[in-house]
Write a protein that holds these residues in place. Structure first.
Motif, PDB file in Angstrom:
ATOM      1  N   HIS A  57       0.868  -1.176   0.000  1.00 18.69           N
ATOM      2  CA  HIS A  57       0.000   0.000   0.000  1.00 18.69           C
ATOM      3  C   HIS A  57       0.906   1.226   0.000  1.00 18.69           C
ATOM      4  O   HIS A  57       1.635   1.471   0.966  1.00 18.69           O
ATOM      5  CB  HIS A  57      -0.915   0.017   1.212  1.00 18.69           C
ATOM      6  CG  HIS A  57      -1.838   1.191   1.244  1.00 18.69           C
ATOM      7  ND1 HIS A  57      -2.333   1.738   2.408  1.00 18.69           N
ATOM      8  CD2 HIS A  57      -2.359   1.955   0.237  1.00 18.69           C
ATOM      9  CE1 HIS A  57      -3.113   2.769   2.123  1.00 18.69           C
ATOM     10  NE2 HIS A  57      -3.147   2.916   0.810  1.00 18.69           N
TER      11      HIS A  57
ATOM     12  N   ARG B 266       5.576   3.474   1.477  1.00 17.68           N
ATOM     13  CA  ARG B 266       4.885   2.236   1.132  1.00 17.68           C
ATOM     14  C   ARG B 266       4.959   1.248   2.289  1.00 17.68           C
ATOM     15  O   ARG B 266       6.033   0.993   2.847  1.00 17.68           O
ATOM     16  CB  ARG B 266       5.511   1.607  -0.116  1.00 17.68           C
ATOM     17  CG  ARG B 266       4.739   0.404  -0.630  1.00 17.68           C
ATOM     18  CD  ARG B 266       5.171   0.003  -2.024  1.00 17.68           C
ATOM     19  NE  ARG B 266       6.469  -0.656  -2.038  1.00 17.68           N
ATOM     20  CZ  ARG B 266       7.064  -1.079  -3.146  1.00 17.68           C
ATOM     21  NH1 ARG B 266       6.488  -0.855  -4.331  1.00 17.68           N
ATOM     22  NH2 ARG B 266       8.239  -1.679  -3.100  1.00 17.68           N
TER      23      ARG B 266
ATOM     24  N   GLU C  76      -2.497   7.137  -4.591  1.00 14.78           N
ATOM     25  CA  GLU C  76      -2.033   5.967  -3.849  1.00 14.78           C
ATOM     26  C   GLU C  76      -2.267   4.708  -4.662  1.00 14.78           C
ATOM     27  O   GLU C  76      -3.062   4.698  -5.606  1.00 14.78           O
ATOM     28  CB  GLU C  76      -2.740   5.867  -2.499  1.00 14.78           C
ATOM     29  CG  GLU C  76      -4.242   5.758  -2.581  1.00 14.78           C
ATOM     30  CD  GLU C  76      -4.888   5.780  -1.193  1.00 14.78           C
ATOM     31  OE1 GLU C  76      -4.699   4.801  -0.445  1.00 14.78           O
ATOM     32  OE2 GLU C  76      -5.563   6.783  -0.888  1.00 14.78           O
TER      33      GLU C  76
ATOM     34  N   ASP D 189      -2.819   0.333  -4.206  1.00 12.13           N
ATOM     35  CA  ASP D 189      -3.105  -0.806  -3.327  1.00 12.13           C
ATOM     36  C   ASP D 189      -2.883  -2.057  -4.167  1.00 12.13           C
ATOM     37  O   ASP D 189      -3.687  -2.371  -5.056  1.00 12.13           O
ATOM     38  CB  ASP D 189      -4.541  -0.733  -2.813  1.00 12.13           C
ATOM     39  CG  ASP D 189      -4.806  -1.709  -1.690  1.00 12.13           C
ATOM     40  OD1 ASP D 189      -3.883  -2.470  -1.329  1.00 12.13           O
ATOM     41  OD2 ASP D 189      -5.935  -1.713  -1.169  1.00 12.13           O
TER      42      ASP D 189
END
Length: 549
Positions: free
Chosen positions: A45, A66, A124, A126
């Motif tokens: 992430h 991260r 971001e 994921d």
């Protein structure tokens, strides 16, 4: 930022990796292939930071935090020595806290100190990553298969890509695996990094957020901004500078052309949008072909000064260019020529379906095209095995010597070495030659048949692209009016070329459609007018002050 490599006692890595998009039908096969060895899975992430004005992105710097499993890692990335190389600075962190002080005595400190805006999370990722290391004859490669999402504001894009990162050995190891997997699974080259995609997505999210949903035309405006994310990409700035040699220059301009080709192939191959949104269109096909045409023009421009790609790659480029051209001709007829004819008074005509069997999207994603793209990328990096001319030995060089004679290889060193032409001298000399031939034939344009006119148009394009490549080395004040006039010539010849293609089409239709007779007559009259304009425009081009002085 290559200066990072000289710093001591720093957690510095030089990352070299090749990234390929994994289409949905190939995903299960990729998982099985990686699982054949010792594989590990990790959850990633990442939070990417920048200022509201994208100051880091504009400086070609990316900073992220991260979470890798349970450990937080802070990473700063900058460009490395070539297109697939990145310089990384990694620091473990106790939690999600960005610490800029760790860069205090690095070359990037000046960039960070000059930031005007506040850093904040801009986008971001994921990701679920499946990892496996593989040994090849050229070195060890880490294969990482990433699936998940990239998010900015309310927007999200899927991630499905496999990365081949060099752990040790030669970069050939990465391409050997990449080619093999590309051919086996139908993978697609995407030169955009996650940070590149994320920055563009954040721009779109920011723009959409500023649109008042209650305002008139808000829906259309939103649709326009969403389409802009996948907008066709034109030519980039020339990468040439005066101290390059011919080999460096040719590889640099070839890579810039390849970037344009790949950037337009990505939407056509539905890398981001499969089954959700139709992003690729006729203009992507056009710009992809422009990139290929520019590339082929560069090979002609540097011919004889340095070896170019292998004949096999050159022939592949020609065949692929022609295949995309079939799709392009149908689009021009439907979207450009037919509306012009209807405005001129032709009764409405519904064209029959195109007989072309080329699906531009399928071709962009095909193993043949993607294999060629990968091979061209390898060539720009100096990889591959293009054959070089052999040097004759004394045994082969004197096979025809008379029996009993003594024949030795004698080298004579001249009194002084001849001066080596600079890149500027080489380019201006060849462009001047191309100009003179173009004008000489163009000034008798009306006497030329259709095929010589077509060849003249191609030479004009080649000259225009050559000028764009050489632009950083030429006098901008002299070049500007010349390029403007050359562009006028090209516009006229381009319209004529479209009309020649349409003329053939309407000749076939005239047996069953009366409207086609109107089209044929109008096209003939328009071609006559354009022919006069073309010859006059060529004459004006010949009168302009030379750009090479």
């Amino acid at each position: 930022m290559a200066a990072f490599a000289s710093l001591a006692q720093r957690p510095i890595m030089s990352e070299q990796e090749l990234k390929l998009h994994v289409p949905a039908p190939a995903r299960a096969g990729i998982e099985r292939e990686i699982a054949r060895g010792t594989a590990t899975r990790v959850r990633l992430h990442a939070l990417y930071f920048d200022t509201p004005d994208r100051e880091l992105a504009r400086a070609r710097v990316a900073i992220r935090l991260r979470k890798e499993g349970r450990q937080w890692v802070q990473t700063l990335k900058t460009p490395g020595g070539h297109a697939l190389s990145r310089i990384e600075l990694n620091h473990e962190r106790p939690g999600p806290v960005l610490d800029l002080s760790v860069y205090a005595d690095t070359p990037v400190a000046a960039v960070l100190a000059s930031l005007q805006g506040e850093l904040a999370v801009r986008y971001e990722t994921d990701i679920s990553r499946l990892l496996r290391r593989v040994r090849t004859r050229h070195g060890t490669v880490e294969i990482a298969y990433d699936t998940g999402w990239l998010r900015a504001g309310d927007l999200a894009l899927p991630v499905s890509e496999v990365e081949f990162e060099l752990v040790s050995g030669k970069l050939d190891a990465v391409f050997d695996l990449g080619r093999r997997w590309q051919h086996k699974f139908g993978l697609v080259l995407d030169l955009r990094s996650k940070s590149h995609r994320g920055d563009a997505l954040a721009n779109t999210a920011q723009t959409l957020g500023a649109i008042d949903p209650e305002a008139s035309g808000a829906t259309k405006q939103r649709a326009k901004e969403i389409a802009r994310y996948w907008a066709p990409q034109g030519a980039g700035a020339s990468p040439l500078h005066a101290d390059m040699d011919a080999s460096q220059a040719l590889r640099a301009v070839t890579y810039e052309c390849l970037e344009q080709v790949v950037a337009n192939a990505v939407p056509l191959a539905e890398v981001d949008t499969a089954g959700v949104y139709c992003a690729g269109g006729a203009e992507h096909v056009h710009q992809l072909r422009v990139g290929m045409r520019r590339m082929r023009s560069a090979w002609k421009l540097f011919q004889g000064w340095t070896p170019g790609p292998s004949e096999a790659l050159v022939q592949q480029a020609r065949a692929l260019f022609a295949s995309f051209g079939e799709s392009r001709d149908a689009d021009v007829l439907q979207d450009t020529v037919l509306p012009t004819l209807e405005r001129a008074g032709m009764p409405a005509l519904k064209l029959p379906p195109s007989e072309s069997t080329v699906d531009a999207g399928a071709l962009a994603a095909s193993r043949d095209f993607q294999g060629w793209v990968l091979d061209m990328l390898a060539w720009t990096l100096g990889l591959g095995h293009d054959a070089q001319p052999a040097v004759a030995t004394s045994a082969t060089a004197n096979d025809n010597a008379a029996p009993g004679t003594v024949s030795a290889q004698v080298e004579i060193i001249p009194l002084s070495a001849p001066p080596v032409p600079t890149l500027t001298e080489l380019l201006t000399g060849r462009l001047r030659k191309w100009h003179r031939r173009l004008v000489s034939e163009g000034e008798r344009f009306l006497s030329l048949e259709a095929e010589p006119r077509h060849e003249l148009r191609k030479r004009g394009k080649r000259l225009r692209y050559g000028l764009a490549f050489a632009e950083p080395l030429l006098n901008a004040q002299r070049l500007r009016p010349y390029r403007k006039q050359l562009s006028e010539v090209q516009d006229i010849l381009g319209e004529m070329n479209d009309l020649y293609v349409a003329q053939e089409h309407f000749e076939v239709l005239s047996a069953g459609h009366t409207q086609a007779w109107f089209a044929r007559g109008w096209i003939v009259a328009r071609l006559d007018t354009l022919g006069v304009q073309a010859q006059s425009s060529f004459h004006t081009l010949g009168e302009i002050k030379p750009f090479w002085k």
